[in-house]
Design a protein around this motif. Structure first.
Motif, PDB file in Angstrom:
ATOM      1  N   ARG A  32      44.034  55.269  36.541  1.00  0.00           N
ATOM      2  CA  ARG A  32      42.637  54.864  36.417  1.00  0.00           C
ATOM      3  C   ARG A  32      42.505  53.639  35.507  1.00  0.00           C
ATOM      4  N   ILE A  33      43.303  53.604  34.448  1.00  0.00           N
ATOM      5  CA  ILE A  33      43.257  52.448  33.549  1.00  0.00           C
ATOM      6  C   ILE A  33      43.699  51.204  34.309  1.00  0.00           C
ATOM      7  N   ALA A  34      44.640  51.383  35.235  1.00  0.00           N
ATOM      8  CA  ALA A  34      45.063  50.251  36.067  1.00  0.00           C
ATOM      9  C   ALA A  34      43.876  49.709  36.852  1.00  0.00           C
ATOM     10  N   ILE A  35      43.064  50.619  37.408  1.00  0.00           N
ATOM     11  CA  ILE A  35      41.909  50.186  38.201  1.00  0.00           C
ATOM     12  C   ILE A  35      40.893  49.480  37.295  1.00  0.00           C
ATOM     13  N   LEU A  36      40.718  50.024  36.072  1.00  0.00           N
ATOM     14  CA  LEU A  36      39.816  49.360  35.118  1.00  0.00           C
ATOM     15  C   LEU A  36      40.303  47.947  34.809  1.00  0.00           C
ATOM     16  N   TYR A  37      41.596  47.826  34.544  1.00  0.00           N
ATOM     17  CA  TYR A  37      42.163  46.501  34.269  1.00  0.00           C
ATOM     18  C   TYR A  37      41.960  45.580  35.472  1.00  0.00           C
ATOM     19  N   LEU A  38      42.150  46.143  36.678  1.00  0.00           N
ATOM     20  CA  LEU A  38      42.046  45.324  37.884  1.00  0.00           C
ATOM     21  C   LEU A  38      40.625  44.777  38.039  1.00  0.00           C
ATOM     22  N   PHE A  39      39.623  45.648  37.858  1.00  0.00           N
ATOM     23  CA  PHE A  39      38.261  45.165  38.050  1.00  0.00           C
ATOM     24  C   PHE A  39      37.767  44.368  36.845  1.00  0.00           C
ATOM     25  N   GLY A  40      38.208  44.753  35.642  1.00  0.00           N
ATOM     26  CA  GLY A  40      37.870  43.946  34.463  1.00  0.00           C
ATOM     27  C   GLY A  40      38.440  42.544  34.604  1.00  0.00           C
ATOM     28  N   GLY A  41      39.754  42.472  34.900  1.00  0.00           N
ATOM     29  CA  GLY A  41      40.403  41.179  35.073  1.00  0.00           C
ATOM     30  C   GLY A  41      39.821  40.422  36.256  1.00  0.00           C
ATOM     31  N   GLY A  42      39.506  41.157  37.343  1.00  0.00           N
ATOM     32  CA  GLY A  42      38.926  40.527  38.525  1.00  0.00           C
ATOM     33  C   GLY A  42      37.578  39.886  38.208  1.00  0.00           C
ATOM     34  N   LEU A  43      36.760  40.596  37.406  1.00  0.00           N
ATOM     35  CA  LEU A  43      35.454  40.056  37.006  1.00  0.00           C
ATOM     36  C   LEU A  43      35.623  38.724  36.278  1.00  0.00           C
ATOM     37  N   PHE A  44      36.536  38.702  35.297  1.00  0.00           N
ATOM     38  CA  PHE A  44      36.721  37.471  34.532  1.00  0.00           C
ATOM     39  C   PHE A  44      37.381  36.385  35.384  1.00  0.00           C
ATOM     40  N   PHE A  45      38.190  36.821  36.380  1.00  0.00           N
ATOM     41  CA  PHE A  45      38.797  35.849  37.295  1.00  0.00           C
ATOM     42  C   PHE A  45      37.703  35.132  38.090  1.00  0.00           C
ATOM     43  N   VAL A  46      36.696  35.876  38.516  1.00  0.00           N
ATOM     44  CA  VAL A  46      35.583  35.265  39.245  1.00  0.00           C
ATOM     45  C   VAL A  46      34.816  34.299  38.331  1.00  0.00           C
ATOM     46  N   ILE A  47      34.544  34.744  37.084  1.00  0.00           N
ATOM     47  CA  ILE A  47      33.824  33.870  36.146  1.00  0.00           C
ATOM     48  C   ILE A  47      34.624  32.591  35.903  1.00  0.00           C
ATOM     49  N   ALA A  52      35.841  26.810  37.174  1.00  0.00           N
ATOM     50  CA  ALA A  52      36.722  25.806  37.778  1.00  0.00           C
ATOM     51  C   ALA A  52      35.964  24.992  38.824  1.00  0.00           C
ATOM     52  N   LEU A  53      35.140  25.679  39.631  1.00  0.00           N
ATOM     53  CA  LEU A  53      34.383  24.969  40.660  1.00  0.00           C
ATOM     54  C   LEU A  53      33.405  23.984  40.027  1.00  0.00           C
ATOM     55  N   LEU A  54      32.777  24.395  38.913  1.00  0.00           N
ATOM     56  CA  LEU A  54      31.852  23.485  38.219  1.00  0.00           C
ATOM     57  C   LEU A  54      32.589  22.220  37.773  1.00  0.00           C
ATOM     58  N   ILE A  55      33.813  22.410  37.258  1.00  0.00           N
ATOM     59  CA  ILE A  55      34.600  21.249  36.826  1.00  0.00           C
ATOM     60  C   ILE A  55      34.863  20.328  38.015  1.00  0.00           C
ATOM     61  N   ARG A  56      35.260  20.954  39.153  1.00  0.00           N
ATOM     62  CA  ARG A  56      35.584  20.122  40.328  1.00  0.00           C
ATOM     63  C   ARG A  56      34.339  19.439  40.895  1.00  0.00           C
ATOM     64  N   ILE A  57      33.166  20.079  40.773  1.00  0.00           N
ATOM     65  CA  ILE A  57      31.940  19.407  41.230  1.00  0.00           C
ATOM     66  C   ILE A  57      31.690  18.167  40.373  1.00  0.00           C
ATOM     67  N   ILE A 475      37.367  24.143  47.345  1.00  0.00           N
ATOM     68  CA  ILE A 475      36.533  24.948  48.250  1.00  0.00           C
ATOM     69  C   ILE A 475      37.414  25.923  49.023  1.00  0.00           C
ATOM     70  N   GLY A 476      38.583  25.438  49.458  1.00  0.00           N
ATOM     71  CA  GLY A 476      39.516  26.305  50.193  1.00  0.00           C
ATOM     72  C   GLY A 476      39.908  27.516  49.363  1.00  0.00           C
ATOM     73  N   MET A 477      40.225  27.280  48.090  1.00  0.00           N
ATOM     74  CA  MET A 477      40.610  28.406  47.236  1.00  0.00           C
ATOM     75  C   MET A 477      39.447  29.368  47.062  1.00  0.00           C
ATOM     76  N   ALA A 478      38.230  28.808  46.940  1.00  0.00           N
ATOM     77  CA  ALA A 478      37.059  29.677  46.779  1.00  0.00           C
ATOM     78  C   ALA A 478      36.867  30.545  48.019  1.00  0.00           C
ATOM     79  N   ILE A 479      37.036  29.936  49.216  1.00  0.00           N
ATOM     80  CA  ILE A 479      36.885  30.719  50.453  1.00  0.00           C
ATOM     81  C   ILE A 479      37.912  31.846  50.479  1.00  0.00           C
ATOM     82  N   GLY A 480      39.155  31.510  50.106  1.00  0.00           N
ATOM     83  CA  GLY A 480      40.203  32.542  50.067  1.00  0.00           C
ATOM     84  C   GLY A 480      39.801  33.707  49.175  1.00  0.00           C
ATOM     85  N   ALA A 481      39.250  33.386  48.004  1.00  0.00           N
ATOM     86  CA  ALA A 481      38.864  34.444  47.063  1.00  0.00           C
ATOM     87  C   ALA A 481      37.704  35.270  47.614  1.00  0.00           C
TER      88      ALA A 481
END
Lengths: 631, 206
Positions: A32-47, A52-57, A475-481
């Motif tokens: 369960r802690i693995a799942i917490l880490y996955l979604f916690g890390g995933g949340l910050f990965f999205v942020i 990163a997209l703002l920088i590229r814009i 944009i390609g990387m964003a679509i992949g995500a």
């Protein structure tokens, strides 16, 4: 069933959001802690990805005014900090938590309590850092937070950086000790060190690196924190301080950090390539040797980040040589992966596509790494987009590709459902092509002189085309995500149910138990007979791994809310110190709040010391029931 | 572990590592001390780099007095010895003796802290504040971090000893007593380095 377990079961049956929340806040189960880490890390990965997209814009066209000046600095700083400390690190820990105990045939980690504490400290530390956006501005001194820029010339954003990362760093350190002890003490009978799957090996070495690399970071951040909040003089030249000390301390942490992230990715690639080539990993012993050697050398090379500081030709030459030496064990690994694929029956699943895509991408990052290791040439590359291109090839091409390979590979083990392969392949191709489109042109941008961390450029500098291509690639990387997120939602809703041996060709112990595994993992501790022991058993015609013990009662720890409360206590302390620096009127009150947080932490530690957890037992009959249900 | 409960604990010569939990605690704590070593190493390195950067404030030669720090050193070294006796008593299941030696360790730790506070007060009085110079910041941070470790050790061992009257020496408590003593030795070793690098070098002016 003991009274405790009964109470727990009754508790779980009471549906409702609060009880659902409570089970996650108080869990000590590594899966369960693995799942917490996955979604916690995933949340910050999205942020971090949005940043990163703002920088590229901003950089897509010359003299853009989308993000300028300090706003751009804040976004760049937060992108780097978030991606390294709050996305990559926890995602590595997600994989380690999900897989390592299963690969060594253990029922749990060595310190389930500390494991939970490590997660909550990381998560709340990340929250503290990100609240800076709403509380007076984000840190803007770059992810390296060099002194005296961070300690004297920037506002209160720096405090969020220093205190937030101090929290999450403490969590990481605890997690590392936990995994070292788990791997050393809790291997199943027969699982000698040289029979451990490579991901477990890399987790062990990574944990060791964390243990020796994070304390310098802790000290470095404390020194900056004392300078900034209590007006100490470590980096204040006027009173005898020396700012170069911070650079040394930071990179003594910072360079091993790169290997802390990439070694587990190497481990994942080794598992995925071997499994989907239906072959034993080529050169297992040399792989282990190379991992240990990379871990050792990673502490010998930090000055290559400081070639332009002016430490003299002798220091620069020695560190250049040490840096180039790392290419040797890394090269060994690359060849071993290629030889593993050679003559194998290669299955191009999404996981394996990421692993195969990893190899050439990471090699390119490695080649530019050797280029950067030449001090005289580095004077030219330093602080240019060439460096940006280099480390994104290493961190995305190495770490993120590795993590995505691991995610697709172990998702069925974690959640019991196989991620959609068609959508997975769309993710791979958009992400892979998008990645190269984004970062390959940045090599040229760097070589023709575009400096990093500048928020704009003039139209006649020759940077226009490459920058535009780079922004289109993003944009390609964003679509992949985005496709990956859609994939996760669809799979959760109506995905194909996974068998225990989800891919049918699993080699290591985690595939010998149901997907997802029961709370106690192994009904009977397995007897390990060699490398890839599950594969060996299957080749001998056995459906299951030979057990090392008769079926019996299993002792498990109780869930507890204390780790979460402890993290809250330290978060209160962190906010106390942060606000102590904002206005002089409220300073005493804020310091009292900080002291209260620390006091609360000590009190909770005392409670933990007094209250022994007797745990609860799964009884033999229950286990037989559960195992029947899982088949 | 449930298995160990059926054996008479007194037949175990190492109650601290008799169970898997105990073994884990033992190994995990050694690793933790490894991390602490690097932490203090970084503080030492910073101090060595900054120890002569006194700006307009007083230098170590003007401040340090050997007799006082020698006394602190003796007190802390003796406290390390008493914690060894406590662990030896623990292994023989002599709980009264163990408690006596651990309490003595706590008292010596408090004496050390008292001396350190007196010393710091004296230095502040002579013009060495925390913000005076790079030397003062690095001195107070290094020695103060050690002092905080001593304080934590005192609180920790006291908390364990108060519980020991009720809980006794079991396979659950023995690892706790053992690692607390290990921690105490560690802060003693750090002090030996502080004594040499901060005080002896500071007085000799090397």
């Amino acid at each position: 069933m003991t009274a405790n377990a009964h109470a727990l079961a009754a508790y779980n049956q009471r549906k409702g959001f609060l009880s659902w929340l409570w089970t996650w806040l108080s869990t000590v189960d590594h899966k369960r802690i693995a799942i917490l880490y996955l979604f916690g890390g995933g949340l910050f990965f999205v942020i971090g990805g949005i940043e990163a997209l703002l920088i590229r814009i901003q950089l897509a066209v010359p003299q853009n005014d989308f993000l300028v000046g300090s706003t751009y600095n804040e976004v760049v700083t937060m992108h780097g900090t978030t991606m390294i400390f709050l996305a990559a690190m926890p995602l590595v820990f997600a994989m380690m938590n999900a897989v390592v105990p299963l690969q060594i045939g253990a029922r749990d980690v060595a310190f389930p309590f500390v494991n939970a504490l490590g997660f909550w400290l990381f998560f709340l530390g990340g929250i503290v850092l990100n609240t800076s956006w709403f509380l007076g501005g984000a840190p803007a001194g770059g992810w390296t937070a060099y002194a005296p820029l961070t300690t004297e010339f920037l506002g209160t954003g720096s405090d969020f950086y220093l205190l937030g990362l101090q929290l999450s760093g403490a969590g990481t350190l605890m997690g590392a000790i936990n995994f070292m002890v788990t791997i050393i003490n809790m291997r199943a009978p027969g699982m000698t060190f040289m029979r451990m799957p490579l991901f477990t090996w890399t987790s062990l070495i990574t944990s060791t690196l964390i243990l020796f690399a994070f304390p310098p970071l802790t000290v470095g951040f404390f020194l900056e924190f004392f300078d900034h909040i209590f007006h100490a003089n470590f980096f204040n030249t006027a009173k005898g301080g020396n700012a170069i000390i911070f650079e040394h301390i930071f990179w003594i942490f910072g360079h091993p950090e790169v290997y802390i992230l990439v070694l587990p990715a190497f481990g994942i690639i080794s598992e995925v390539v071997a499994t989907f080539s239906k072959k034993r990993l080529f050169g297992y012993t040399s792989m282990v040797f190379a991992t240990v050697l990379i871990g050792f050398l990673s502490f010998m090379v930090w000055v290559h980040h400081m070639f332009t500081v002016g430490l003299g030709p002798m220091a620069n030459s020695l560190f250049a040589l040490a840096t180039m030496t790392i290419a040797v064990p890394t090269g060994m690994k690359i060849f071993n992966w290629l030889f593993t694929m050679w003559g194998g029956q290669i299955h191009f699943t999404t996981a394996n596509l990421f692993a195969v895509g990893f190899v050439p991408t990471f090699v390119m990052g490695g080649v530019t790494g050797v280029m950067l290791a030449v001090p005289s040439a580095d004077s030219q590359y330093h602080d240019s987009y060439f460096v940006i291109a280099h480390f994104h090839y290493v961190i995305i091409g190495g770490v993120v590709f590795g993590l995505l390979a691991g995610l697709f590979y172990w998702w069925p083990k974690m959640f019991g459902k196989i991620l959609n392969e068609t959508l997975g392949k769309i993710t791979f191709w958009t992400f892979f092509i998008g990645f190269h489109l984004t970062f390959f042109p940045q090599h040229f941008l760097g070589l023709i002189g575009m400096p990093r961390r500048y928020f704009t450029y003039f139209p006649d500098e020759g940077f226009n085309t490459w920058n535009l291509i780079s922004s289109i690639g993003a944009i390609g990387m964003a679509i992949g995500a985005i496709v990956l997120v859609i994939n996760i939602v669809i799979t959760t809703a109506k995905g194909q149910k996974a068998a225990g041996d989800a891919w049918g060709i699993g080699r290591t112990l985690e595939w010998s138990i149901p997907s997802p595994p029961p709370e106690y993992n192994f009904a009977q501790t397995p007897l390990v007979k060699g490398i890839d022991t599950f594969w060996k058993e299957k080749m001998e015609g056995n459906k299951k791994v030979t057990p090392a013990e008769p079926l019996g009662d299993i002792h498990m720890p109780n869930p507890t809310i204390l780790p979460f409360l402890m993290s809250i206590a330290l978060t209160i302390a962190a906010y106390g110190f942060i606000f102590a620096n904002q206005t002089s009127a409220s300073r005493p009150l804020c310091l009292v709040i900080a002291a209260f947080g620390i006091g609360l932490m000590l009190l909770l530690m005392l409670i933990h010391s007094i209250k022994d957890d007797p745990g609860f037992h799964y009884h033999k009959e229950e286990i037989i029931e559960i195992e029947k249900g899982a088949e | 572990m449930s298995g160990a409960n059926h054996v008479d604990i007194r037949t175990l010569s190492h109650p601290e590592t008799a169970t898997l939990e105990g073994k884990n605690k033992f190994l995990g704590f050694w690793f933790f001390l490894g991390g602490e070593t690097v932490l203090f190493g970084t503080l030492f390195a910073t101090f060595i780099a900054l120890r002569n950067r006194v700006a307009t404030g007083p230098s170590s030669q003007e401040l340090f007095s050997l007799p006082l720090t020698f006394l602190s050193t003796i007190i802390l070294l003796v406290s390390s010895l008493t914690s060894v006796f406590a662990v030896l008593a623990m292994k023989e299941y002599k709980i009264r003796q163990m408690q006596l030696w651990f309490w003595l360790t706590v008292v010596l730790g408090l004496a050390f802290l008292g001396l350190e506070i007196t010393e710091f007060k004296e230095y502040v009085h002579e013009g060495l504040g925390y913000t005076t110079s790079a030397f003062s910041s690095s001195f107070y941070t290094l020695v103060g971090t050690h002092g905080c470790h001593v304080l934590f050790g005192v609180l920790w061992i006291s908390a364990l000893m108060i519980q020991s009257y009720k809980k006794g020496i079991t396979t659950v408590t023995a690892p706790k007593y053992y690692v607390s003593a290990l921690y105490w030795h560690f802060i003693d070793v750090v002090w030996v380095f502080i004594f040499t690098i901060v005080y002896l070098l500071g007085i000799l002016g090397g």
